[in-house]
Write an enzyme that holds these catalytic residues in place. Structure first.
Site, PDB file in Angstrom:
ATOM      1  N   CYS A 106       4.201   7.016   1.687  1.00 60.08           N
ATOM      2  CA  CYS A 106       2.855   6.476   1.893  1.00 60.08           C
ATOM      3  C   CYS A 106       2.366   6.687   3.313  1.00 60.08           C
ATOM      4  O   CYS A 106       1.180   6.874   3.542  1.00 60.08           O
ATOM      5  CB  CYS A 106       2.812   5.003   1.526  1.00 60.08           C
ATOM      6  SG  CYS A 106       3.795   3.962   2.600  1.00 60.08           S
ATOM      7  N   HIS A 239       3.905  -1.059   3.530  1.00 62.48           N
ATOM      8  CA  HIS A 239       3.123   0.000   2.892  1.00 62.48           C
ATOM      9  C   HIS A 239       2.130   0.552   3.908  1.00 62.48           C
ATOM     10  O   HIS A 239       1.873  -0.095   4.930  1.00 62.48           O
ATOM     11  CB  HIS A 239       2.407  -0.605   1.674  1.00 62.48           C
ATOM     12  CG  HIS A 239       1.745   0.393   0.795  1.00 62.48           C
ATOM     13  ND1 HIS A 239       2.344   1.576   0.417  1.00 62.48           N
ATOM     14  CD2 HIS A 239       0.511   0.405   0.219  1.00 62.48           C
ATOM     15  CE1 HIS A 239       1.507   2.247  -0.361  1.00 62.48           C
ATOM     16  NE2 HIS A 239       0.390   1.561  -0.495  1.00 62.48           N
ATOM     17  N   ASN A 260      -5.675   4.215  -1.318  1.00 64.26           N
ATOM     18  CA  ASN A 260      -4.237   4.076  -1.562  1.00 64.26           C
ATOM     19  C   ASN A 260      -3.672   5.409  -2.067  1.00 64.26           C
ATOM     20  O   ASN A 260      -4.428   6.321  -2.379  1.00 64.26           O
ATOM     21  CB  ASN A 260      -4.006   2.952  -2.587  1.00 64.26           C
ATOM     22  CG  ASN A 260      -2.580   2.451  -2.585  1.00 64.26           C
ATOM     23  OD1 ASN A 260      -1.756   2.854  -1.765  1.00 64.26           O
ATOM     24  ND2 ASN A 260      -2.260   1.567  -3.514  1.00 64.26           N
TER      25      ASN A 260
END
Ligand SMILES: *[C@@H]1O[C@H](CO)[C@@H](O)[C@H](O)[C@H]1NC(C)=O
Ligand SMILES: *[C@@H]1O[C@H](CO)[C@@H](O)[C@H](O)[C@H]1NC(C)=O
Length: 296
Positions: A106, A239, A260
């Site tokens: 991520c 994250h 995202n």
């Protein structure tokens, strides 16, 4: 009469079980899910059922956002300290879904989204850049750890550029660095800076000019479908996402617009909104604690 009542009860119960099995089978085919054995399948079915019940309960609660039965519906609900790559359920079944794998890097996606944004503002052209190039050619492991975004920026800076996605496509695992990319380097940056931590006023100034990379606690993310995320959340920073805009919704709630890396089936076509200017140090889910952006 009593026997009739009991019969009806069992008929209705059977229909309920059949319906629920049918929805879980439909969900499995929708998300291309397969399990190794019947035991695993049964375990996942129970988790799915609990999650669906939780989602329905939540959605009747009148919150500012809605949950949906998405591809994460057979995974035990995230806890506050959820760390994606350590989730025990991920290794215990064949999770060949691209979107989950994407999340394991991520930080690369977050940094690349910020660089793509900067590149678009500079050139007016939207170039899809390579996360894999960063993944292969930096020392950071494949994993979702927000702090590595700076390493991603440093790599692009020192490498004098980043390749396009088409030349260096995503492989979902760390491979050998392909250093012979000189001719396909698409975008370069000269450095990166941090927004002063826990200052959403300063963050607005940055985001008004370009997308930024942020670390965030994903505690509210699992079943998010639409609306403005709000409520109790952690600050784990486990994250990383890109914040690309901000606004105010019709009911007056101020929000950040984020991107995202969990694919277009998650949230609002892969995007999300989360409350802005909350009275919590570090912002909602700690999103203002680690904010960085590339500079040209
Ligand atoms: C499932 O697989 C099909 C065919 O490969 C693909 O078109 C579809 O997008 C996949 N669905 C999801 C949710 O990934
Ligand atoms: C937050 O950032 C703004 C804009 O840069 C600045 O004027 C303000 O003093 C900062 N607030 C704090 C508490 O540091």
């Amino acid at each position: 009469m009593a026997t009739n009542g009991i019969t009806y009860f069992f008929i209705i119960l059977s229909i309920a079980i059949l319906c629920y099995r049918a929805t879980s089978v439909k969900w499995m085919s929708q998300y291309n899910r397969s399990y190794d054995n019947e035991e695993e399948k049964e375990k996942r079915r129970t988790i799915y059922k609990d999650n669906v019940a939780y989602i329905e309960r939540f959605n009747s609660g009148g919150y500012k956002y809605e949950l949906g039965v998405n591809e994460f519906a057979d995974i035990t609900k995230y806890t506050r300290n959820f760390v994606p790559q350590k989730s025990p359920s991920v290794s215990s079944f064949k999770y060949e879904n691209v979107k989950e794998v994407l999340d394991r890097a991520c930080w690369a996606f977050s940094a690349v989204a910020a660089i793509e944004g900067l590149s678009f503002i500079r050139s007016g052209e939207l170039t899809s850049l390579s996360e894999q190039h960063i993944l292969d050619c930096t020392n950071a492991a494949v994993g979702c750890q927000g702090g590595w975004m700076d390493q991603a920026f440093e790599f692009v800076m020192n490498n004098a550029g980043l390749a396009c996605d088409t030349y260096y496509p995503y492989q979902a695992s760390k491979e050998l660095c392909n250093a012979d990319m000189t001719s396909s380097l698409a975008v370069t940056i000269t450095g990166f800076e941090h927004v002063p931590p826990s200052n959403e006023t300063a963050m607005v100034l940055a985001v008004a000019n370009q997308p930024v990379a942020v670390t965030i606690d994903p505690g509210l993310f699992q079943f998010y479908m639409s609306g403005v995320l709000t409520g109790a959340c952690g600050t784990s920073g486990a994250h990383a996402v890109a914040i690309i805009g901000y606004g105010t919704s019709e009911d007056g709630t101020k929000f950040w617009l984020g991107k995202n890396s969990w694919g277009a089936f998650w949230g609002e076509n892969g995007f999300f909104r989360i409350e802005r200017d909350v009275d919590v140090v570090g912002g909602m889910c700690g999103l203002a604690l680690g904010v960085s952006y590339p500079i040209a």
